[in-house]
Design a protein around this motif. Structure first.
Motif, short mmCIF file in Angstrom:
data_model
loop_
_atom_site.label_atom_id
_atom_site.label_comp_id
_atom_site.label_asym_id
_atom_site.label_seq_id
_atom_site.Cartn_x
_atom_site.Cartn_y
_atom_site.Cartn_z
N ALA A 27 -4.29 -5.48 0.03
CA ALA A 27 -3.10 -4.60 -0.73
C ALA A 27 -3.14 -4.79 -2.12
N LEU A 28 -3.57 -5.86 -2.64
CA LEU A 28 -3.83 -6.04 -4.14
C LEU A 28 -5.01 -5.16 -4.65
N HIS A 29 -6.04 -5.16 -3.81
CA HIS A 29 -7.19 -4.07 -4.06
C HIS A 29 -6.49 -2.83 -4.35
N ALA A 30 -5.67 -2.43 -3.50
CA ALA A 30 -5.26 -1.05 -3.64
C ALA A 30 -4.39 -0.92 -4.81
N PRO A 47 0.77 -1.10 -0.08
CA PRO A 47 -0.13 0.21 0.05
C PRO A 47 0.84 1.54 0.03
N ARG A 48 1.77 1.20 0.61
CA ARG A 48 2.79 2.54 0.58
C ARG A 48 3.51 2.57 -0.62
N ALA A 49 3.73 1.64 -1.53
CA ALA A 49 4.10 1.79 -2.68
C ALA A 49 3.08 2.75 -3.53
N THR A 50 2.14 2.47 -3.31
CA THR A 50 1.20 3.38 -4.35
C THR A 50 1.30 4.92 -4.22
N ALA A 51 1.91 5.20 -3.23
CA ALA A 51 1.89 6.42 -3.03
C ALA A 51 3.42 7.35 -3.25
N VAL A 52 4.15 6.28 -3.55
CA VAL A 52 5.81 6.64 -3.88
C VAL A 52 5.91 6.96 -5.19
N ALA A 53 6.51 8.22 -5.64
CA ALA A 53 6.88 8.64 -7.04
C ALA A 53 8.17 7.91 -7.07
N ALA A 54 8.37 7.70 -8.49
CA ALA A 54 9.61 7.20 -9.06
C ALA A 54 10.65 8.36 -9.12
N ARG A 55 11.91 8.41 -8.73
CA ARG A 55 12.87 9.34 -8.89
C ARG A 55 13.34 8.92 -10.04
N PRO A 56 13.84 10.17 -10.81
CA PRO A 56 14.29 10.06 -12.48
C PRO A 56 15.45 9.11 -12.30
N SER A 57 16.24 9.08 -11.38
CA SER A 57 17.56 8.40 -11.37
C SER A 57 17.27 7.03 -11.45
N VAL A 58 16.51 6.49 -11.15
CA VAL A 58 16.03 5.07 -11.06
C VAL A 58 14.54 4.62 -11.88
N GLY A 78 6.65 2.61 -12.07
CA GLY A 78 6.55 3.15 -10.65
C GLY A 78 6.89 2.11 -9.64
N PRO A 79 6.63 2.22 -8.23
CA PRO A 79 6.97 1.48 -7.16
C PRO A 79 6.33 0.31 -7.12
N VAL A 80 4.94 0.82 -7.32
CA VAL A 80 3.85 -0.32 -7.24
C VAL A 80 4.02 -1.39 -8.19
#
Length: 707
Positions: A232-235, A176-187, A200-202
């Motif tokens: 979590a998968l529903h998120a 669930p936390r991954a759905t709110a994390v934005a990808a950094r351009p470096s990775v 993205g992280p999700v």
């Protein structure tokens, strides 16, 4: 300047120049490159646990950034090969330099050597611990990337990730936390085929779990039993990240066969179904395909756990059937197959579940189109079978639905007829069910059904399909079909008596009863057909023991067929009823009309039948004895030259067979040499030619010799 001195400058104003110089050294190779990696690793290790803004922590962060940049430019394998580099970077995930260190680990994981090193238990454990312990979204995201890279490198690697203590639970908890994390351009990475779309992280978190579920049933069960995995998968499904939704739907599909009733209920709850329906409206064929597969598996799990009512609830979810029908009529093969599977799973749960599918606009047309795609690989053939079954279930709902199925395509009857025998009878059950339901509800369609070649196809089905499982059910449907069609027309089809005989002898009471009823109907139709039945020894031999079946319906059907046959050919039926295989009820027919034999005559006939039956094993034993005697005589026959009588071994001679007739029925004709063979040619020539011709005829293929 030495690498150690350059590393110290990373904490000064000249850090950029020092970093570029270090990267150049690492890309150049040699001892200096190894020394540079080692110096940077020491800087990371020494400052990783220091205070956030201390000089040592700043140096450690800049050293990690330098390693990251070097890995991106091509030094990943060299960094992975340095003994202290990866352990230092992984240990730094828990300190002040966690962000740059995690980015460096991502870069190193692109090399095969990096993957191998990171799969070591110590490194894996540190990566998993960082998921739960780190407060940095950047670090968590980068760890997702690394774990996903490892799991995607092969099944064995995925198993090692899944076996790491706490890995599955940590991934699920962090999802669930991954759905709110934005990808950094470096990775950021771009997906294959969609290079402009960053992952993205999700996506990475979902993909890692998906790889673990694909590593084997025990791993899928481990993920399915992780607390909170369904929510979590529903998120993820509700995240709006199309690529992550595709992977999450695939993960859900893999989990469902391993979930319990509670998880099945959670999967088929309204929020999850709504999210899957929304996924079916995606513009990505992969996302729609996995959503359809997840729905198909959800229906199956729900049917097992909660029954038909739960399946109807899924089918009536807003947008569900239109989405499946749209997918079933699409261009992408895997998508079509997944949608047809879902529709078939719904219709297979009874008439009330099949009704809305039959009523859905375009559903019957999509299923008919699946029947046209009868070739292809195993998945296409499975879809072909499912489509035929779905049509049969829909036709079973009502007369109106049977008519809808029959008229769903101009060539529907031809498609169903072909499905009776194509692809090794894979679709025979569904096709036979569909045609049978059409005739049951719509007898006026009989002429069109028979005109499409159904009679001949059913005969072929009965003669060739397997007698177990679905094959037996298809045989049952075929025998019922012959009871619904015009008896005179059906009985006139070549091979139908032999085909029904095989069904009557298959050992399944239900099939045998329907075959016997078909026989009785044929015999009732005309005396000529009754005589054909009576003239078939095999058919009578199949019916006689059925007359004493423990199944009353089977016994009654067999007695009925035998009575009808006896009306046209009493002597043949009487002889069959006198056979040792006849039981009490069968022999009672000898006393009843139309045979009406006196009791004494029936008893004498039965006694003669028993004696005749006893002769069979005696004849078989005599035949076996004769064959053995002939073989023994041939084995002990003295080997000698046919012309001069010289035995093999005399005067050192070796006998050779005549090459013209050496395979002849009299065995080998032997000569001690060319002189004797020429001398005997006049006598031997006639036999030699006949023996050679006989050998050639025996060796010729069944279709005759090719010119």
């Amino acid at each position: 300047m030495a690498p150690d001195d350059l590393v110290l400058q990373l904490a000064t104003a000249g850090q950029e120049a020092a970093a570029e110089r270090l990267i150049s050294i690492m890309l150049g190779g040699g001892r200096d490159a190894d020394a540079a990696v080692a110096a940077l690793a020491r800087a990371v290790a020494s400052g990783a646990r220091e205070a956030q803004r201390s000089p040592a922590a700043l140096l450690a962060a800049n050293a990690a950034v330098t390693l990251h940049l070097a890995a991106k430019r091509g030094a990943a394998a060299r960094i992975a090969g340095a003994p202290a580099a990866l352990p230092a970077l992984v240990a730094a995930l828990h300190g002040a330099a966690a962000g740059p260190a995690s980015a460096a680990v991502v870069g190193v994981s692109t090399a095969a050597a990096g993957v191998a090193a990171l799969l070591e238990p110590g490194c894996l454990a540190s990566l998993v611990a960082a998921l739960g312990a780190s407060s940095s979204n950047e670090t968590v995201f980068n760890v997702f990337v690394v774990l996903c890279t490892l799991a995607q490198s092969g099944p064995e690697a995925a198993r090692r990730v899944g076996d790491c203590p706490g890995a599955v639970a940590a991934l699920v908890a962090a999802l669930p936390r991954a759905t709110a994390v934005a990808a950094r351009p470096s990775v950021q990475h771009a997906t294959a085929g969609r290079p402009d779309t960053p992952l993205g992280p999700v996506h990475y978190a979902s993909a890692c779990l998906c790889c673990i579920t694909e590593a084997g049933p025990s791993y899928a069960r481990a993920v399915a039993s992780a607390p909170g995995v369904i929510s979590a998968l529903h998120a993820v499904l509700a995240s709006g990240d199309d690529l992550a939704i595709e992977v999450a739907a695939g993960t859900l599909t893999n989990l469902m066969p391993h979930t319990g009733p509670n998880a099945a209920l959670e999967i088929t709850a309204a929020p999850m179904l709504t999210a899957l329906v929304a996924a079916m409206a995606s513009g990505s064929p992969g996302t729609v395909t996995h959503a359809c597969m997840a729905i198909a598996n959800a229906i199956q799990c729900c049917a097992i756990a909660f029954g038909d009512a739960a399946v109807r609830r899924i089918a009536t979810t807003a947008g569900m059937l239109p989405g499946l029908v749209r997918a079933a009529g699409g261009e992408e093969r895997r998508l079509r197959n997944a949608a047809v599977q879902a529709l078939a799973n719904i219709t297979g749960q009874g008439p009330e579940a099949a009704r809305p599918v039959g009523d859905a606009p375009g559903a019957l047309g999509a299923l008919a189109a699946a029947l046209r795609r009868w070739g292809g690989d195993a998945n296409d053939r499975l879809t072909y079978r499912r489509a035929a079954l779905a049509l049969g279930c829909i036709a079973h709902v009502s007369a109106a639905h049977a008519r809808l199925v029959a008229g769903a395509a101009p060539d529907m009857l031809e498609l169903l007829t072909r499905a009776l025998t194509e692809n090794g009878f894979e679709a025979a059950l569904g096709a036979s069910l569909t045609i049978g339901e059409i005739l049951s509800f719509c007898p006026e369609w009989e002429a069109r059904v028979c005109g499409a070649g159904a009679l001949e196809a059913y005969v072929e089905l009965l003669r060739s399909v397997g007698c177990a499982g679905e094959g037996a059910h298809a045989m049952h449907n075929a025998c019922c079909f012959f009871q619904k069609t015009d008896a005179k027309r059906s009985a006139a089809v070549p091979g139908v008596i032999e085909a029904l005989t095989r069904a009557a002898s298959c050992g399944k009471d239900g099939v045998a009863a329907e075959a016997a009823l078909a026989f009785a109907r044929f015999a009732e139709a005309a005396p000529g057909h009754a005589r054909r039945l009576a003239a078939s020894c095999e058919a009578l031999q199949a019916l006689v023991p059925l007359a004493d079946s423990a199944d009353e319906r089977t016994a009654d059907a067999a007695l009925h067929a035998l009575r009808e046959a006896a009306s046209a050919a009493p002597s043949a039926v009487a002889a069959a009823l006198a056979a040792p295989s006849a039981g009490t009820r069968g022999r009672t027919l000898l006393l009843l009309p139309p045979l009406s034999l006196p009791a004494e005559a029936a008893a004498a006939l039965a006694q003669m039948g028993a004696r005749a039956g006893a002769l069979h094993p005696r004849v078989a034993a005599l035949e076996a004895l004769a064959a053995a005697a002939a073989g023994e005589a041939k084995a002990v026959r003295t080997k000698a030259c046919t012309a001069c009588g010289q035995h093999e071994g005399e005067a050192g001679g070796r006998l050779r067979p005549c090459t013209g007739c050496k395979g002849g029925p009299a065995g080998h004709v032997l000569y001690c040499g060319a002189v004797c063979q020429r001398a005997d040619r006049g006598r031997h020539r006639a036999y030699c030619k006949l023996a050679a011709a006989a050998s050639d005829a025996a060796a010729a293929p069944a279709g005759g010799r090719l010119a």
